[in-house]
Write a protein that holds these residues in place. Sequence first.
Motif, PDB file in Angstrom:
ATOM      1  N   VAL A   1       0.828  -1.209   0.000  1.00 14.76           N
ATOM      2  CA  VAL A   1       0.000   0.000   0.000  1.00 14.76           C
ATOM      3  C   VAL A   1       0.863   1.260   0.000  1.00 14.76           C
ATOM      4  O   VAL A   1       0.399   2.343  -0.359  1.00 14.76           O
ATOM      5  CB  VAL A   1      -0.994   0.044   1.186  1.00 14.76           C
ATOM      6  N   LEU A   2       2.141   1.103   0.333  1.00 13.07           N
ATOM      7  CA  LEU A   2       3.074   2.232   0.263  1.00 13.07           C
ATOM      8  C   LEU A   2       3.879   2.201  -1.040  1.00 13.07           C
ATOM      9  O   LEU A   2       4.826   2.971  -1.206  1.00 13.07           O
ATOM     10  CB  LEU A   2       4.026   2.211   1.464  1.00 13.07           C
ATOM     11  N   GLY A   3       3.495   1.286  -1.942  1.00 15.83           N
ATOM     12  CA  GLY A   3       4.137   1.234  -3.252  1.00 15.83           C
ATOM     13  C   GLY A   3       5.404   0.412  -3.304  1.00 15.83           C
ATOM     14  O   GLY A   3       6.172   0.503  -4.267  1.00 15.83           O
ATOM     15  N   HIS A   4       5.643  -0.427  -2.301  1.00 18.13           N
ATOM     16  CA  HIS A   4       6.863  -1.230  -2.253  1.00 18.13           C
ATOM     17  C   HIS A   4       6.510  -2.709  -2.422  1.00 18.13           C
ATOM     18  O   HIS A   4       5.777  -3.280  -1.617  1.00 18.13           O
ATOM     19  CB  HIS A   4       7.601  -1.009  -0.938  1.00 18.13           C
ATOM     20  N   ARG A   5       7.040  -3.297  -3.473  1.00 17.05           N
ATOM     21  CA  ARG A   5       6.802  -4.711  -3.776  1.00 17.05           C
ATOM     22  C   ARG A   5       8.112  -5.378  -4.141  1.00 17.05           C
ATOM     23  O   ARG A   5       9.057  -4.713  -4.568  1.00 17.05           O
ATOM     24  CB  ARG A   5       5.795  -4.863  -4.926  1.00 17.05           C
ATOM     25  N   ASP A   6       8.154  -6.664  -3.987  1.00 21.72           N
ATOM     26  CA  ASP A   6       9.350  -7.436  -4.321  1.00 21.72           C
ATOM     27  C   ASP A   6       8.907  -8.695  -5.061  1.00 21.72           C
ATOM     28  O   ASP A   6       8.067  -9.454  -4.557  1.00 21.72           O
ATOM     29  CB  ASP A   6      10.121  -7.797  -3.048  1.00 21.72           C
TER      30      ASP A   6
ATOM     31  N   LEU B   1      11.656  -5.326   3.237  1.00 23.46           N
ATOM     32  CA  LEU B   1      10.842  -4.541   2.294  1.00 23.46           C
ATOM     33  C   LEU B   1       9.919  -3.594   3.045  1.00 23.46           C
ATOM     34  O   LEU B   1       9.807  -2.405   2.697  1.00 23.46           O
ATOM     35  CB  LEU B   1      10.023  -5.497   1.416  1.00 23.46           C
ATOM     36  N   LEU B   2       9.267  -4.082   4.085  1.00 22.92           N
ATOM     37  CA  LEU B   2       8.360  -3.240   4.862  1.00 22.92           C
ATOM     38  C   LEU B   2       9.140  -2.175   5.630  1.00 22.92           C
ATOM     39  O   LEU B   2       8.697  -1.021   5.735  1.00 22.92           O
ATOM     40  CB  LEU B   2       7.529  -4.101   5.820  1.00 22.92           C
ATOM     41  N   ASP B   3      10.302  -2.543   6.151  1.00 23.67           N
ATOM     42  CA  ASP B   3      11.152  -1.564   6.826  1.00 23.67           C
ATOM     43  C   ASP B   3      11.513  -0.428   5.868  1.00 23.67           C
ATOM     44  O   ASP B   3      11.432   0.754   6.217  1.00 23.67           O
ATOM     45  CB  ASP B   3      12.416  -2.250   7.343  1.00 23.67           C
ATOM     46  N   GLN B   4      11.894  -0.786   4.646  1.00 22.49           N
ATOM     47  CA  GLN B   4      12.224   0.226   3.640  1.00 22.49           C
ATOM     48  C   GLN B   4      11.000   1.074   3.287  1.00 22.49           C
ATOM     49  O   GLN B   4      11.098   2.301   3.149  1.00 22.49           O
ATOM     50  CB  GLN B   4      12.763  -0.464   2.378  1.00 22.49           C
ATOM     51  N   ALA B   5       9.842   0.431   3.169  1.00 22.37           N
ATOM     52  CA  ALA B   5       8.610   1.163   2.849  1.00 22.37           C
ATOM     53  C   ALA B   5       8.290   2.180   3.936  1.00 22.37           C
ATOM     54  O   ALA B   5       8.005   3.352   3.651  1.00 22.37           O
ATOM     55  CB  ALA B   5       7.452   0.178   2.672  1.00 22.37           C
ATOM     56  N   ASN B   6       8.350   1.740   5.184  1.00 22.88           N
ATOM     57  CA  ASN B   6       8.006   2.633   6.298  1.00 22.88           C
ATOM     58  C   ASN B   6       9.018   3.765   6.468  1.00 22.88           C
ATOM     59  O   ASN B   6       8.650   4.929   6.631  1.00 22.88           O
ATOM     60  CB  ASN B   6       7.903   1.840   7.602  1.00 22.88           C
ATOM     61  N   THR B   7      10.313   3.433   6.440  1.00 24.85           N
ATOM     62  CA  THR B   7      11.327   4.455   6.717  1.00 24.85           C
ATOM     63  C   THR B   7      11.492   5.428   5.555  1.00 24.85           C
ATOM     64  O   THR B   7      11.767   6.610   5.772  1.00 24.85           O
ATOM     65  CB  THR B   7      12.682   3.816   7.063  1.00 24.85           C
ATOM     66  N   SER B   8      11.309   4.962   4.323  1.00 27.77           N
ATOM     67  CA  SER B   8      11.426   5.881   3.187  1.00 27.77           C
ATOM     68  C   SER B   8      10.207   6.798   3.087  1.00 27.77           C
ATOM     69  O   SER B   8      10.286   7.889   2.528  1.00 27.77           O
ATOM     70  CB  SER B   8      11.608   5.105   1.877  1.00 27.77           C
ATOM     71  N   THR B   9       9.088   6.364   3.652  1.00 32.07           N
ATOM     72  CA  THR B   9       7.865   7.167   3.613  1.00 32.07           C
ATOM     73  C   THR B   9       7.748   8.097   4.809  1.00 32.07           C
ATOM     74  O   THR B   9       7.370   9.265   4.670  1.00 32.07           O
ATOM     75  CB  THR B   9       6.624   6.247   3.570  1.00 32.07           C
TER      76      THR B   9
ATOM     77  N   HIS C   1      -0.149   3.753   6.908  1.00 35.66           N
ATOM     78  CA  HIS C   1      -0.732   4.515   5.801  1.00 35.66           C
ATOM     79  C   HIS C   1      -2.152   4.974   6.151  1.00 35.66           C
ATOM     80  O   HIS C   1      -2.546   6.116   5.875  1.00 35.66           O
ATOM     81  CB  HIS C   1      -0.748   3.659   4.534  1.00 35.66           C
ATOM     82  N   ASP C   2      -2.920   4.100   6.783  1.00 30.79           N
ATOM     83  CA  ASP C   2      -4.266   4.482   7.221  1.00 30.79           C
ATOM     84  C   ASP C   2      -4.194   5.594   8.268  1.00 30.79           C
ATOM     85  O   ASP C   2      -4.976   6.549   8.244  1.00 30.79           O
ATOM     86  CB  ASP C   2      -5.007   3.273   7.810  1.00 30.79           C
TER      87      ASP C   2
ATOM     88  N   ALA D   1       6.947   7.488  16.804  1.00 34.15           N
ATOM     89  CA  ALA D   1       8.384   7.713  16.637  1.00 34.15           C
ATOM     90  C   ALA D   1       8.770   8.118  15.219  1.00 34.15           C
ATOM     91  O   ALA D   1       9.901   8.560  14.990  1.00 34.15           O
ATOM     92  CB  ALA D   1       9.148   6.449  17.037  1.00 34.15           C
ATOM     93  N   TYR D   2       7.862   7.983  14.251  1.00 31.22           N
ATOM     94  CA  TYR D   2       8.184   8.318  12.858  1.00 31.22           C
ATOM     95  C   TYR D   2       8.041   9.824  12.636  1.00 31.22           C
ATOM     96  O   TYR D   2       6.964  10.388  12.863  1.00 31.22           O
ATOM     97  CB  TYR D   2       7.266   7.563  11.897  1.00 31.22           C
ATOM     98  N   PRO D   3       9.102  10.497  12.172  1.00 29.15           N
ATOM     99  CA  PRO D   3       9.058  11.959  12.007  1.00 29.15           C
ATOM    100  C   PRO D   3       7.879  12.475  11.181  1.00 29.15           C
ATOM    101  O   PRO D   3       7.280  13.503  11.530  1.00 29.15           O
ATOM    102  CB  PRO D   3      10.395  12.265  11.301  1.00 29.15           C
ATOM    103  N   GLU D   4       7.508  11.779  10.114  1.00 24.03           N
ATOM    104  CA  GLU D   4       6.432  12.266   9.248  1.00 24.03           C
ATOM    105  C   GLU D   4       5.050  12.048   9.852  1.00 24.03           C
ATOM    106  O   GLU D   4       4.056  12.535   9.315  1.00 24.03           O
ATOM    107  CB  GLU D   4       6.520  11.611   7.866  1.00 24.03           C
ATOM    108  N   LEU D   5       4.973  11.292  10.929  1.00 28.57           N
ATOM    109  CA  LEU D   5       3.707  11.119  11.639  1.00 28.57           C
ATOM    110  C   LEU D   5       3.679  11.960  12.908  1.00 28.57           C
ATOM    111  O   LEU D   5       2.656  12.568  13.235  1.00 28.57           O
ATOM    112  CB  LEU D   5       3.475   9.638  11.972  1.00 28.57           C
ATOM    113  N   LYS D   6       4.793  12.008  13.616  1.00 27.96           N
ATOM    114  CA  LYS D   6       4.810  12.742  14.886  1.00 27.96           C
ATOM    115  C   LYS D   6       4.742  14.252  14.676  1.00 27.96           C
ATOM    116  O   LYS D   6       4.517  14.999  15.637  1.00 27.96           O
ATOM    117  CB  LYS D   6       6.033  12.365  15.713  1.00 27.96           C
ATOM    118  N   LYS D   7       4.912  14.720  13.442  1.00 28.34           N
ATOM    119  CA  LYS D   7       4.824  16.160  13.186  1.00 28.34           C
ATOM    120  C   LYS D   7       3.394  16.687  13.323  1.00 28.34           C
ATOM    121  O   LYS D   7       3.177  17.894  13.413  1.00 28.34           O
ATOM    122  CB  LYS D   7       5.378  16.496  11.804  1.00 28.34           C
ATOM    123  N   TYR D   8       2.424  15.780  13.336  1.00 25.93           N
ATOM    124  CA  TYR D   8       1.032  16.200  13.511  1.00 25.93           C
ATOM    125  C   TYR D   8       0.771  16.420  15.000  1.00 25.93           C
ATOM    126  O   TYR D   8       0.789  15.462  15.779  1.00 25.93           O
ATOM    127  CB  TYR D   8       0.073  15.148  12.954  1.00 25.93           C
TER     128      TYR D   8
END
Length: 521
Positions: free
Chosen positions: A134-139, A179-187, A214-215, A241-248
């Motif tokens: 759902v974050l656009g990361h597939r393998d 893959l999920l680690d990369q999806a979460n941290t890159s997003t 993502h939800d 703990a994720y910067p792009e979420l904790k900014k809210y």
Amino acid sequence: MSNMFCFQCEQTAGGKGCTKVGVCGKQPEVANLQDELTGALVGLARAAEGKKTDRRTDDLIMQGLFATVTNVNFDGARIKELIAQVRSAKAALGDVADLDPGTLWQGDPDLVSLRSLLLLGLRGMAAYAWHAAVLGHRDDEVTGWFYKGLRAVGAEHTVEERLAQLKEFGEVNLKCMALLDQANTSTYGHPVPTKVSTIIEKGPFIVVSGHDLHDLKQLLEQTEGKGINIYTHGEMLPAHAYPELKKYPHLKGNFGTAWQNQKKELDGIPGAVLFTTNCLMPPLDSYADRVFTTAVVGYPGLVHIPADENGKKDFTPVINKALELGGWTEDHKMTGINGGTVLTTGFARNTVLGVADQVIDAVKNGAIKHFFLVGGCDGARPGRNYYTEFVKQTPKDTVILTLACGKYRFNDLDLGEIGGLPRLLDMGQCNDAYSAIQVALALAKAFNCDVNELPLTLVLSWYEQKAVCILLTLLALGIKNIYLGPSLPAFVSPNVLQVLVDNFGIKPISTPEKDLKAILG
């Protein structure tokens, strides 16, 4: 009432299997539909052999497996829809028979045990792969293994072949977690250490449970400026703990404790609740009208929030319910099971490896004598207080790494620090076992030794299928002497257990005192 058979989770009836109704609340019709869905997925995998599949078919494979994970989908109508979609996709690829669902749990006990380990592992990996997708990361290898694994589930194999499949699966699941680690941290950026309050502030609020970041991000965007506070629940805690979420600023804190306490903690709650993945329990009448589901989660009578063709969701019904209920009129104090009101999270691989020199020096000078990874799934079965007591009794010169919802047994404890580093390090969700593995591998490299030679012991609690796929990954990596509890899986036969004991030193937990003495001498 029709019969069923399900032994995939730790709470299964009598430690053998649910045959009348699921202890989780799953009805026989739903259990049998899930088996039918599994048989249809095997048929789809057979039809896809040697052919190129499209994204829609790949998504169906992941969603279909995910929908059968414990505490995800209790809605028979939704599962029937999935079965129809799977069979439609199969028909487009060729006329191939489904696996007879009646054969899933029948046969030689050892072969059933090994086949079940593979199938349940696939279900757990599907959850991780879907969160990444759902974050656009597939393998391609991970996606391809769902088809390969399902075909293997539907075929006859020897014990030796099954063991080889399980090892290969464990290796692929490591790639899936990466893959999920990369999806979460890159997003959302790399997690950073963050203190999280358990106090619910007065006013309208929404509680978000599950695992899907993502939800949560979409909900944060849609509630911005509306006077609604957002609180995480269960495995969603690490989102802080994720910067792009904790900014809210309206992502305020964490609601309650582990998933199995929700019926007590949500009773009459004056806020809305959104379940994004597994952890849903059949809701009580006192709060059922304010519980919403999304993604593969389903329960009869609850309002479901679908995604459009672009993956976007409209959370207006959830938002309106929160505004209608209004929240508490005064701040509402909630605590962890040990009475604490502050939780700390965000010690994922990037943070811990960032202070690796400090950690290595502390080991070399004797300040840190041992590491424990105490984590996994939580549950309601008696005996899980073992993990609380174990952590409380660990010496002050040891460090506790933790992850998943098992940490709610002790994550509100203040265990102090060693050289400025907290003794209790929350690494995140269950899939963040990847972070723990990377830290262990880095330490082994630094000390020029094998992982099993490190002063590191894994003390794991399990409940459902994601714990199965993580355990298979740890075994595929050759990690030995894992302590496992609170009980051994019903789907592991005595002979298969003996193989695990002989080859990997798997140990059932006993008492904190005995186990700590055995580990530390």
